[in-house]
Design a protein around this motif. Sequence first.
Motif, PDB file in Angstrom:
ATOM      1  N   LEU B 319      38.818  36.770  40.337  1.00  0.00           N
ATOM      2  CA  LEU B 319      39.790  36.603  41.573  1.00  0.00           C
ATOM      3  C   LEU B 319      39.296  35.759  42.447  1.00  0.00           C
ATOM      4  CD1 LEU B 319      39.734  40.580  41.187  1.00  0.00           C
ATOM      5  CD2 LEU B 319      42.095  38.844  40.779  1.00  0.00           C
ATOM      6  N   PRO B 320      40.300  35.279  43.314  1.00  0.00           N
ATOM      7  CA  PRO B 320      39.909  34.298  44.325  1.00  0.00           C
ATOM      8  C   PRO B 320      39.299  34.738  45.503  1.00  0.00           C
ATOM      9  CG  PRO B 320      42.477  34.875  44.239  1.00  0.00           C
ATOM     10  CD  PRO B 320      41.795  35.624  43.199  1.00  0.00           C
ATOM     11  N   PHE B 321      38.596  34.052  46.120  1.00  0.00           N
ATOM     12  CA  PHE B 321      37.959  34.347  47.279  1.00  0.00           C
ATOM     13  C   PHE B 321      38.885  34.283  48.549  1.00  0.00           C
ATOM     14  CE2 PHE B 321      33.537  35.236  47.530  1.00  0.00           C
ATOM     15  CZ  PHE B 321      33.156  34.647  46.068  1.00  0.00           C
ATOM     16  N   ALA B 322      39.513  33.246  48.716  1.00  0.00           N
ATOM     17  CA  ALA B 322      40.401  32.919  49.566  1.00  0.00           C
ATOM     18  C   ALA B 322      41.989  33.276  49.365  1.00  0.00           C
ATOM     19  CB  ALA B 322      40.185  31.445  50.261  1.00  0.00           C
ATOM     20  N   GLY B 323      42.420  33.615  50.543  1.00  0.00           N
ATOM     21  CA  GLY B 323      43.928  33.833  50.441  1.00  0.00           C
ATOM     22  C   GLY B 323      44.291  35.514  50.423  1.00  0.00           C
ATOM     23  N   GLU B 324      45.478  35.855  50.739  1.00  0.00           N
ATOM     24  CA  GLU B 324      45.955  37.278  50.402  1.00  0.00           C
ATOM     25  C   GLU B 324      46.025  37.757  49.177  1.00  0.00           C
ATOM     26  OE1 GLU B 324      49.604  39.971  52.486  1.00  0.00           O
ATOM     27  OE2 GLU B 324      50.039  37.805  51.897  1.00  0.00           O
ATOM     28  N   TYR B 325      45.760  38.652  48.537  1.00  0.00           N
ATOM     29  CA  TYR B 325      46.353  39.105  47.251  1.00  0.00           C
ATOM     30  C   TYR B 325      47.519  39.533  47.292  1.00  0.00           C
ATOM     31  CZ  TYR B 325      41.317  39.640  45.595  1.00  0.00           C
ATOM     32  OH  TYR B 325      40.031  39.658  45.018  1.00  0.00           O
ATOM     33  N   THR B 326      48.187  39.553  46.137  1.00  0.00           N
ATOM     34  CA  THR B 326      49.577  39.833  45.779  1.00  0.00           C
ATOM     35  C   THR B 326      49.658  40.872  44.530  1.00  0.00           C
ATOM     36  OG1 THR B 326      49.905  38.158  43.994  1.00  0.00           O
ATOM     37  CG2 THR B 326      50.397  37.295  46.475  1.00  0.00           C
ATOM     38  N   PHE B 327      50.705  41.545  44.562  1.00  0.00           N
ATOM     39  CA  PHE B 327      50.828  42.202  43.346  1.00  0.00           C
ATOM     40  C   PHE B 327      50.744  41.345  42.053  1.00  0.00           C
ATOM     41  CE2 PHE B 327      52.252  45.711  40.479  1.00  0.00           C
ATOM     42  CZ  PHE B 327      53.061  44.963  39.628  1.00  0.00           C
ATOM     43  N   GLU B 328      51.252  40.235  41.859  1.00  0.00           N
ATOM     44  CA  GLU B 328      51.469  39.761  40.661  1.00  0.00           C
ATOM     45  C   GLU B 328      49.918  39.097  40.435  1.00  0.00           C
ATOM     46  OE1 GLU B 328      53.477  38.895  43.408  1.00  0.00           O
ATOM     47  OE2 GLU B 328      55.223  39.585  42.426  1.00  0.00           O
ATOM     48  N   MET B 329      49.055  38.862  41.291  1.00  0.00           N
ATOM     49  CA  MET B 329      47.640  38.425  40.981  1.00  0.00           C
ATOM     50  C   MET B 329      47.095  39.595  40.431  1.00  0.00           C
ATOM     51  SD  MET B 329      44.930  37.855  43.888  1.00  0.00           S
ATOM     52  CE  MET B 329      45.837  36.380  44.724  1.00  0.00           C
ATOM     53  N   VAL B 330      47.149  40.805  40.939  1.00  0.00           N
ATOM     54  CA  VAL B 330      46.521  42.176  40.419  1.00  0.00           C
ATOM     55  C   VAL B 330      47.001  42.382  39.288  1.00  0.00           C
ATOM     56  CG1 VAL B 330      46.267  44.389  41.187  1.00  0.00           C
ATOM     57  CG2 VAL B 330      45.928  42.676  42.721  1.00  0.00           C
ATOM     58  N   TYR B 331      48.287  42.393  38.870  1.00  0.00           N
ATOM     59  CA  TYR B 331      48.974  42.617  37.539  1.00  0.00           C
ATOM     60  C   TYR B 331      48.267  41.776  36.602  1.00  0.00           C
ATOM     61  CZ  TYR B 331      52.605  43.681  34.555  1.00  0.00           C
ATOM     62  OH  TYR B 331      53.559  43.856  33.268  1.00  0.00           O
ATOM     63  N   LYS B 332      48.409  40.440  36.843  1.00  0.00           N
ATOM     64  CA  LYS B 332      47.864  39.426  35.801  1.00  0.00           C
ATOM     65  C   LYS B 332      46.357  39.856  35.422  1.00  0.00           C
ATOM     66  CE  LYS B 332      50.625  35.401  36.570  1.00  0.00           C
ATOM     67  NZ  LYS B 332      50.749  34.371  37.498  1.00  0.00           N
ATOM     68  N   ALA B 333      45.470  40.098  36.513  1.00  0.00           N
ATOM     69  CA  ALA B 333      44.253  40.209  36.383  1.00  0.00           C
ATOM     70  C   ALA B 333      43.959  41.654  35.470  1.00  0.00           C
ATOM     71  CB  ALA B 333      43.562  40.243  37.685  1.00  0.00           C
ATOM     72  N   LEU B 334      44.744  42.623  36.034  1.00  0.00           N
ATOM     73  CA  LEU B 334      44.554  44.045  35.446  1.00  0.00           C
ATOM     74  C   LEU B 334      45.027  43.749  33.823  1.00  0.00           C
ATOM     75  CD1 LEU B 334      43.448  46.576  36.045  1.00  0.00           C
ATOM     76  CD2 LEU B 334      45.844  47.536  36.567  1.00  0.00           C
ATOM     77  N   ALA B 335      45.860  43.186  33.755  1.00  0.00           N
ATOM     78  CA  ALA B 335      46.572  43.173  32.042  1.00  0.00           C
ATOM     79  C   ALA B 335      45.462  42.476  31.231  1.00  0.00           C
ATOM     80  CB  ALA B 335      47.766  42.294  32.054  1.00  0.00           C
ATOM     81  N   LYS B 336      44.923  41.406  31.750  1.00  0.00           N
ATOM     82  CA  LYS B 336      43.870  40.553  31.098  1.00  0.00           C
ATOM     83  C   LYS B 336      42.746  41.361  30.918  1.00  0.00           C
ATOM     84  CE  LYS B 336      42.014  35.734  30.916  1.00  0.00           C
ATOM     85  NZ  LYS B 336      41.293  35.122  31.664  1.00  0.00           N
ATOM     86  N   PHE B 337      42.421  42.021  31.803  1.00  0.00           N
ATOM     87  CA  PHE B 337      41.028  42.960  31.830  1.00  0.00           C
ATOM     88  C   PHE B 337      41.117  43.896  30.619  1.00  0.00           C
ATOM     89  CE2 PHE B 337      37.310  44.732  33.366  1.00  0.00           C
ATOM     90  CZ  PHE B 337      37.333  46.168  33.713  1.00  0.00           C
ATOM     91  N   ILE B 338      42.469  44.712  30.680  1.00  0.00           N
ATOM     92  CA  ILE B 338      42.431  45.607  29.647  1.00  0.00           C
ATOM     93  C   ILE B 338      43.116  45.224  28.340  1.00  0.00           C
ATOM     94  CG2 ILE B 338      42.808  47.392  31.378  1.00  0.00           C
ATOM     95  CD1 ILE B 338      45.678  47.715  30.935  1.00  0.00           C
ATOM     96  N   GLY B 339      43.406  43.976  28.307  1.00  0.00           N
ATOM     97  CA  GLY B 339      44.001  43.216  26.916  1.00  0.00           C
ATOM     98  C   GLY B 339      45.127  43.636  26.589  1.00  0.00           C
ATOM     99  N   VAL B 340      46.057  43.275  27.635  1.00  0.00           N
ATOM    100  CA  VAL B 340      47.633  43.646  27.585  1.00  0.00           C
ATOM    101  C   VAL B 340      48.186  42.563  27.686  1.00  0.00           C
ATOM    102  CG1 VAL B 340      49.779  44.806  28.301  1.00  0.00           C
ATOM    103  CG2 VAL B 340      47.650  46.170  27.957  1.00  0.00           C
ATOM    104  N   ASN B 341      49.051  42.290  26.874  1.00  0.00           N
ATOM    105  CA  ASN B 341      49.938  40.722  27.047  1.00  0.00           C
ATOM    106  C   ASN B 341      51.357  41.088  28.107  1.00  0.00           C
ATOM    107  OD1 ASN B 341      48.509  38.997  25.407  1.00  0.00           O
ATOM    108  ND2 ASN B 341      49.469  39.575  23.551  1.00  0.00           N
ATOM    109  N   ILE B 342      51.311  40.332  28.959  1.00  0.00           N
ATOM    110  CA  ILE B 342      52.690  40.597  29.863  1.00  0.00           C
ATOM    111  C   ILE B 342      53.485  39.220  29.882  1.00  0.00           C
ATOM    112  CG2 ILE B 342      51.435  42.031  31.354  1.00  0.00           C
ATOM    113  CD1 ILE B 342      50.780  39.821  33.248  1.00  0.00           C
ATOM    114  N   GLU B 343      54.734  39.403  30.297  1.00  0.00           N
ATOM    115  CA  GLU B 343      55.644  38.439  30.519  1.00  0.00           C
ATOM    116  C   GLU B 343      55.606  37.788  31.587  1.00  0.00           C
ATOM    117  OE1 GLU B 343      59.327  40.469  30.191  1.00  0.00           O
ATOM    118  OE2 GLU B 343      59.774  39.674  32.355  1.00  0.00           O
ATOM    119  N   GLU B 344      55.986  36.402  31.662  1.00  0.00           N
ATOM    120  CA  GLU B 344      55.698  35.496  32.849  1.00  0.00           C
ATOM    121  C   GLU B 344      56.700  36.146  34.036  1.00  0.00           C
ATOM    122  OE1 GLU B 344      53.725  32.844  33.287  1.00  0.00           O
ATOM    123  OE2 GLU B 344      54.373  33.120  35.275  1.00  0.00           O
TER     124      GLU B 344
END
Lengths: 202, 600
Positions: B319-344
Motif C-alpha cells: 500500500l502507498p505511503f503517501a496520499g489519501e486512501y480511497t475505497f478503490e485502493m482498499v478494495y483492490k488490495a483486499l481482493a488481491k490479499f484474499i485471492g478474489v478476482n475483481i472487475e476494473e
Amino acid sequence: MINSQFDILIAGVGGQGTVLASRLLAAAAIKEGYFARTSETIGMSQRGGCVVSHVRVDSENCSSIIPFKTADMIIAFELAEAARSLPRLKKDGSCIINTQVIKPVSASLGTSKYNVDEIDEYIKNNMKNVYFIDGYSIARDLGTVKAINVVLLGAATAIGKMPFSKELMLESIVENVPQKFRDLNKMAFERGYESILIELNK
Amino acid sequence: MGVFMGKKLLMGNEAIALGAIRAGVNVVTGYPGTPSTEVLETVAENNPGDIYVEWSANEKSAMEVGAGAAYSGSRVMVTMKQVGLNVASDPLMTLAYIGVKGGMVILVADDPGPFSSQTEQDTRHFARFSNLPVLDPSTPEEAYEMIQYAFELSELVQLPVFMRPTTRVCHACSTIDLVDERIEHKPEGFEKDPRWVIFPSLAYKKHVHIEQLQHRLSDIFSELNFNKVYGSGRLGVAASGVAYTYVVEAMQKLNANIKVFKVGTPYPLPKAAAESFLSGLDEVLVFEELDPVVEEELAMLCASKLQATKVLGKKTEHLPFAGEYTFEMVYKALAKFIGVNIEEMENTSAVPELPARPPVLCAGCPHRASFYAVKIAMKGQKAVFTGDIGCYTLGNAKPLDMVDTCLCMGAGITVAQGIKRTEPDTKCIAFIGDSTFFHTGIPGIANAVYNNTDITVVILDNSTTAMTGHQPHPGIGNTMMNSISKKIDIYGVVKACGVGHIVKGDPLDYNNSIKIIKEAVEFKGPSVVIFEAPCIALFKPTVEYRIQDNCKSCKKCINSIGCPAIAIVDGKISIEPTLCYGCGLCTNVCPFDAIGRCEK
C-alpha cells in the motif's frame, strides 16, 4: 424497500451552493428514517475550485465517499464538473446537468482547455439517463442565481428515483432555509421539478 | 439519562464540539487550521454561557493556556491542525511529563492528501514520541463518542490525551443521536504543588512513571470497545481511522470472511487485543492513514513473540505511503490479499481534457493589488519574494508569480534573511499576512533588526484570518467570547522592534503603492510596508468595473493579473458582474483606458 441504499454525487464549482444541497438531501433522508452520510473536500476549493459532495443514504456500514461506478445519481451544477464526476456514476445511473459553463482563470490564460462541444459529446456518449437543465436562467428569472441549488434539487426529485417523496424533500428545504426566503425556495424547487417533468413526458 | 434530542446531521467537527460540551469542557483554545477549525467555532456558537473559548495567538499559546487551565482542574480541549502541533510541541513534550489535573484533550486534525497542508505528517507519531495516548476515530459518530471518553481517560491517568481525526471525519457529516445532557465539571482551582514545576530530577521520575503507564493504558485499551477483534480464519486485516470504513465496505462487496482488528487507539496499541487478533494468523494486511504506525506495532509484537505471522502494508509496498486512501485502493488490495478476482473500477473510456481549477485569489482580493504593485516596482531589479502561509500563498500562481518560497508559518521573514546573507546584491522582499504576523512573524522582524539584515517586509493586513474561514486574531479586537478587546497595532509593534522605515498604504492605490515599495526597498536596513485593505468577504461591493467598447482585446488585463472575473465570453473580453468586487486593479493595467467604473 429491499435495497434502500442510494448514493447521490453533487458536483460543482465553489460558491454555487453544492454543499447546502448535500445537507438538504441528507436532512430529507434522515426525516424518512434513514442513516445518511455526506462528505466533501473543503479547504483549498474555496471560491472557484471544484467541490464534490457525496450523499449516501442508508449508509451506516459504508464509508462517506461514493466509490467509482456506484452513484445512483449525479447532480452536476456545471458542465465540465459533470464530465469530471462521470466515473462515479453507475451504469444505469441518472444525471441532472445544469448547463452553466464557468471558465476558470487557467482557461482564460490558456494554460488549460475548456472545449464545451467536446465535453458535451463525451457526456451524451457515456451517460444513458442524462437530463440537461438551464438552472442558471431559472434561478436568475426568479430573482437570484443563489437559488440554483434548490432548482436542481427539484429537478433531481422529478426523476423519481430518490428514496423519499417530493413532499419530504420540499419540507427539508423549507425547514432549513431562512423564513424570508421560504417562498422563493419553494418556487425554485417547483420550477426545477416541472422542467424535468416536461422532459420525462416528451 | 438525558432527553433524546433526535437524529441530527452533524459534521465530524461539530460532533466533536458538541461532544466536548456534553462532557463538561470548561476551556477551549486553539489556532485556525484546516481541517480542525470548525471544532472551536462550533463550541463558541453553542456556548451555554460558562465555557471559556479563545482563538490563541498561535498553537503554542493555545497549548500553554490549556495547560494552565488543566493544572487548575478545568476540562480543556486544545484544537489545531497537524502542522500546528509542531508549533505546540515544546509545551506538549514537557506537559506529558508534568501531567494534568482536569481532563485535557489535544484535538489535532491530520490531512491525508494533503488537501491543504505543508506536510502529510502523522500525529500518531507525536503520541508515541510524547508517550501520550491517541484516539483515532473512523467516523463522525465515533468521534462524538470518543471525545467524551477522552476527558475521562485523561483524568484517569492524569495525562493529556490526543484525538486525531482526519479530513474525512472532520468534514464528513453523519447521522448522530444527540442527547441533551451535560456533565457539570467544576474545576477545583490551582493548588500549589511541586508537581507543576519541571526540574531535571522530576523529569527523570516522570519519565519512569510515563513509561510504566503505557502498560496500564494498553490493558485499559484492550477492554475498550473502540478496539474490536472479530471474524476468523488464517488471514487478517487491521485498520484504523477512516481506512476502517473502506475495509468494512470492501469486505461487504467481496463477501470476505477474514479476521478483523479495528484499531481505535493506535498508541499505545492494546497488546492483549492485538495478541488475540494475531493468534492463528498467517498474514495480516494493515490499512491506515498516514504512516505505518499500527503496522510497525504489530510487526514488533510478532517479532518480540517470535511469531511467524507476516505483517503487510506500506513497508512491504502493498500500500502507498503517501496520499489519501480511497475505497478503490482498499478494495483492490483486499481482493488481491484474499485471492478474489475483481472487475476494473476505473473509467476506461477516453476522457476529453477538462479545465483545471487550481485555487486562485478571489476577484477583488487586495493581495492581488499588493503583489502586482511590488512586481511592477521591482521590475528590472534582481529580487526574491519570500512567501508565507495564508490566502496570499496563492500569489504564487501565474500570472502574478510573486511567491518564490513558502516553508511554514512566519518563515517568509526569516528565509528572506538567509537568502540576503548569501546574496547581498539581491533585493529580498518577504510577504506576510496579519494573522501570520501575530502567530510567528514578530520574532522574525526582531531577528532582522537585531542582526541588521537588509530586507523589506510587506505585511498584507486584510483584517482577518482569511484562508481558514475569516477568524479574528489579535489585530482585530473581537474574541470568541463576543467581547471587544484592544486591537493590537501592527505598526506600533513593528516600531517597537526598532525597524527604521515603516510605511502604511492602501494596496488599491496603485501609483502610491509602487512608490512606497520602491522607497522601502531603497532604504538601507530592515524596512516594513503595511498594506491595509479588507478581505472582500468582510463587506458588500458597491462598485463594479465593465469592459467598454474601445477594448482592443489585447488581453493585457487577463495576462497580467489573472483576475477570475475577467474572461473571454463569445470572443470578447468581459468582466463577470457577479464576481467583480470593484477593486479597480484592472484599470491600471489597461493601456487603452477601456475599463469603466459604475455603481452596483
